[in-house]
Motif scaffolding. Structure first.
Motif, PDB file in Angstrom:
ATOM      1  N   SER A 176       0.830  -1.212   0.000  1.00  0.00           N
ATOM      2  CA  SER A 176       0.000   0.000   0.000  1.00  0.00           C
ATOM      3  C   SER A 176       0.863   1.260   0.000  1.00  0.00           C
ATOM      4  N   ASP A 177       2.109   1.138   0.507  1.00  0.00           N
ATOM      5  CA  ASP A 177       3.042   2.271   0.475  1.00  0.00           C
ATOM      6  C   ASP A 177       3.635   2.443  -0.921  1.00  0.00           C
ATOM      7  N   ASN A 178       3.636   1.357  -1.695  1.00  0.00           N
ATOM      8  CA  ASN A 178       4.170   1.399  -3.059  1.00  0.00           C
ATOM      9  C   ASN A 178       3.079   0.934  -4.029  1.00  0.00           C
ATOM     10  N   PRO A 179       2.295   1.839  -4.594  1.00  0.00           N
ATOM     11  CA  PRO A 179       1.123   1.479  -5.405  1.00  0.00           C
ATOM     12  C   PRO A 179       1.429   0.582  -6.594  1.00  0.00           C
ATOM     13  N   GLN A 180       2.695   0.621  -7.119  1.00  0.00           N
ATOM     14  CA  GLN A 180       3.020  -0.207  -8.285  1.00  0.00           C
ATOM     15  C   GLN A 180       3.201  -1.683  -7.937  1.00  0.00           C
ATOM     16  N   GLU A 181       3.423  -1.953  -6.659  1.00  0.00           N
ATOM     17  CA  GLU A 181       3.688  -3.342  -6.232  1.00  0.00           C
ATOM     18  C   GLU A 181       2.365  -4.057  -5.974  1.00  0.00           C
ATOM     19  N   THR A 182       2.171  -5.210  -6.607  1.00  0.00           N
ATOM     20  CA  THR A 182       0.948  -5.993  -6.406  1.00  0.00           C
ATOM     21  C   THR A 182       1.272  -7.276  -5.641  1.00  0.00           C
ATOM     22  N   VAL A 183       0.376  -7.657  -4.754  1.00  0.00           N
ATOM     23  CA  VAL A 183       0.560  -8.861  -3.939  1.00  0.00           C
ATOM     24  C   VAL A 183      -0.503  -9.874  -4.341  1.00  0.00           C
ATOM     25  N   ASN A 184      -0.066 -11.097  -4.640  1.00  0.00           N
ATOM     26  CA  ASN A 184      -0.989 -12.156  -5.028  1.00  0.00           C
ATOM     27  C   ASN A 184      -1.371 -12.966  -3.794  1.00  0.00           C
ATOM     28  N   ILE A 185      -2.668 -13.004  -3.494  1.00  0.00           N
ATOM     29  CA  ILE A 185      -3.155 -13.761  -2.329  1.00  0.00           C
ATOM     30  C   ILE A 185      -3.902 -15.023  -2.765  1.00  0.00           C
ATOM     31  N   ALA A 186      -3.927 -15.293  -4.099  1.00  0.00           N
ATOM     32  CA  ALA A 186      -4.739 -16.397  -4.627  1.00  0.00           C
ATOM     33  C   ALA A 186      -4.225 -17.764  -4.176  1.00  0.00           C
ATOM     34  N   PHE A 187      -2.899 -17.992  -4.312  1.00  0.00           N
ATOM     35  CA  PHE A 187      -2.362 -19.313  -3.948  1.00  0.00           C
ATOM     36  C   PHE A 187      -2.200 -19.436  -2.436  1.00  0.00           C
ATOM     37  N   VAL A 188      -1.446 -18.495  -1.854  1.00  0.00           N
ATOM     38  CA  VAL A 188      -1.285 -18.440  -0.389  1.00  0.00           C
ATOM     39  C   VAL A 188      -1.865 -17.113   0.076  1.00  0.00           C
ATOM     40  N   PRO A 189      -2.832 -17.081   0.977  1.00  0.00           N
ATOM     41  CA  PRO A 189      -3.381 -18.222   1.738  1.00  0.00           C
ATOM     42  C   PRO A 189      -4.744 -18.717   1.265  1.00  0.00           C
ATOM     43  N   LEU A 190      -5.316 -18.143   0.173  1.00  0.00           N
ATOM     44  CA  LEU A 190      -6.692 -18.507  -0.191  1.00  0.00           C
ATOM     45  C   LEU A 190      -6.811 -19.970  -0.633  1.00  0.00           C
ATOM     46  N   ALA A 191      -5.976 -20.383  -1.615  1.00  0.00           N
ATOM     47  CA  ALA A 191      -6.052 -21.773  -2.095  1.00  0.00           C
ATOM     48  C   ALA A 191      -5.456 -22.734  -1.073  1.00  0.00           C
ATOM     49  N   MET A 192      -4.268 -22.402  -0.595  1.00  0.00           N
ATOM     50  CA  MET A 192      -3.575 -23.238   0.388  1.00  0.00           C
ATOM     51  C   MET A 192      -2.974 -22.332   1.459  1.00  0.00           C
ATOM     52  N   PRO A 193      -3.259 -22.516   2.741  1.00  0.00           N
ATOM     53  CA  PRO A 193      -3.943 -23.676   3.329  1.00  0.00           C
ATOM     54  C   PRO A 193      -5.426 -23.459   3.620  1.00  0.00           C
ATOM     55  N   SER A 194      -6.001 -22.306   3.224  1.00  0.00           N
ATOM     56  CA  SER A 194      -7.379 -22.017   3.632  1.00  0.00           C
ATOM     57  C   SER A 194      -8.393 -22.992   3.048  1.00  0.00           C
ATOM     58  N   THR A 195      -8.323 -23.252   1.733  1.00  0.00           N
ATOM     59  CA  THR A 195      -9.321 -24.139   1.095  1.00  0.00           C
ATOM     60  C   THR A 195      -8.771 -25.553   0.917  1.00  0.00           C
ATOM     61  N   ALA A 196      -7.689 -25.693   0.168  1.00  0.00           N
ATOM     62  CA  ALA A 196      -7.080 -27.015  -0.049  1.00  0.00           C
ATOM     63  C   ALA A 196      -5.899 -27.177   0.900  1.00  0.00           C
TER      64      ALA A 196
END
Length: 226
Positions: free
Chosen positions: A115-135
């Motif tokens: 959030s301090d660096n708007p150009q940087e994107t963080v992917n939350i799809a694999f960790v933690p949404l897919a693993m370990p939350s769902t699978a």
């Protein structure tokens, strides 16, 4: 066709309490607060795709892993049962709110930094949404155990054993995708209290399933000595 529906229904009954998409919804809303609509939809689609692939790999490659490490089916059942029961106990008696895990905290820190660096994107799809939350470990252990014990031509026709797992995992991924896409509406409808209540009910089911897994594993070991 009836056998196919029966196999898919059985698979969903076994996997959905472990996957528990509603807890993933709560986690998604907690982590995706600053994302725009398009980014949220992209993360939801990616998470669902990852869940489908993880389950598919666990089903088809699980047996190879067992043979490689010399793990017996009763051993897997008992270990899987303990993991499932442990997850169930944690959902029944949560020490902290649903969705708070080490992985979730790490992603939260990454998102705060981004959030301090708007150009940087963080992917939350694999960790933690897919693993370990769902699978997570319990889901994977359950899938590997099922793949090792279901016999084509005995429990179900061979074509059902080939088709049903893929369709079951696809339905689970679709349910997760719809849940994440509708996360705001679900939280308004159910509320945090509702998600906690559903999680505790799922937790009770998981404890029962885990204990039954351990019992089945012990019975198999006892039978081998007779």
């Amino acid at each position: 066709m009836l056998e196919l529906f029966k196999a898919i229904g059985l698979g969903l009954v076994v996997i959905l309490p472990l996957a528990n998409p509603l807890t993933t919804v709560a986690l998604f809303l907690g982590l995706a607060g600053d994302m725009n609509f398009q980014e949220r939809n992209r993360q939801a689609l990616q998470a669902s795709l990852y869940v489908f692939l993880i389950m598919l790999v666990a089903w088809y490659a699980g047996n190879a892993v067992l043979h490689t490490f010399g793990i017996s089916i009763p051993g897997l059942r008992m270990a899987g049962g303990l993991i499932v029961a442990f997850i169930g106990f944690r959902m029944l008696f949560p020490a902290k709110p649903v969705g708070h895990s080490v992985e979730a905290r790490h992603k939260k820190d990454e998102l705060d930094d981004a959030s301090d660096n708007p150009q940087e994107t963080v992917n939350i799809a694999f960790v933690p949404l897919a693993m370990p939350s769902t699978a997570g470990p319990g889901t994977i252990a359950m899938i590997i155990s099922s793949a090792s014990t279901v016999k084509a031509g005995v429990d179900f026709p061979a074509w059902v054993v080939m088709v049903a797992p893929v369709l079951t995992f696809l339905i689970v991924a679709l349910i997760l995708w719809i849940s994440l896409r509708s996360s705001g509406a679900i939280m308004k409808l159910v509320g945090k209290g509702g998600i906690e209540a559903i999680s505790r009910l799922m937790g009770f089911l998981l404890v029962c399933m885990g204990v039954q897994f351990v019992i089945n594993g012990v019975l198999e070991v006892v039978r081998t000595f007779h």
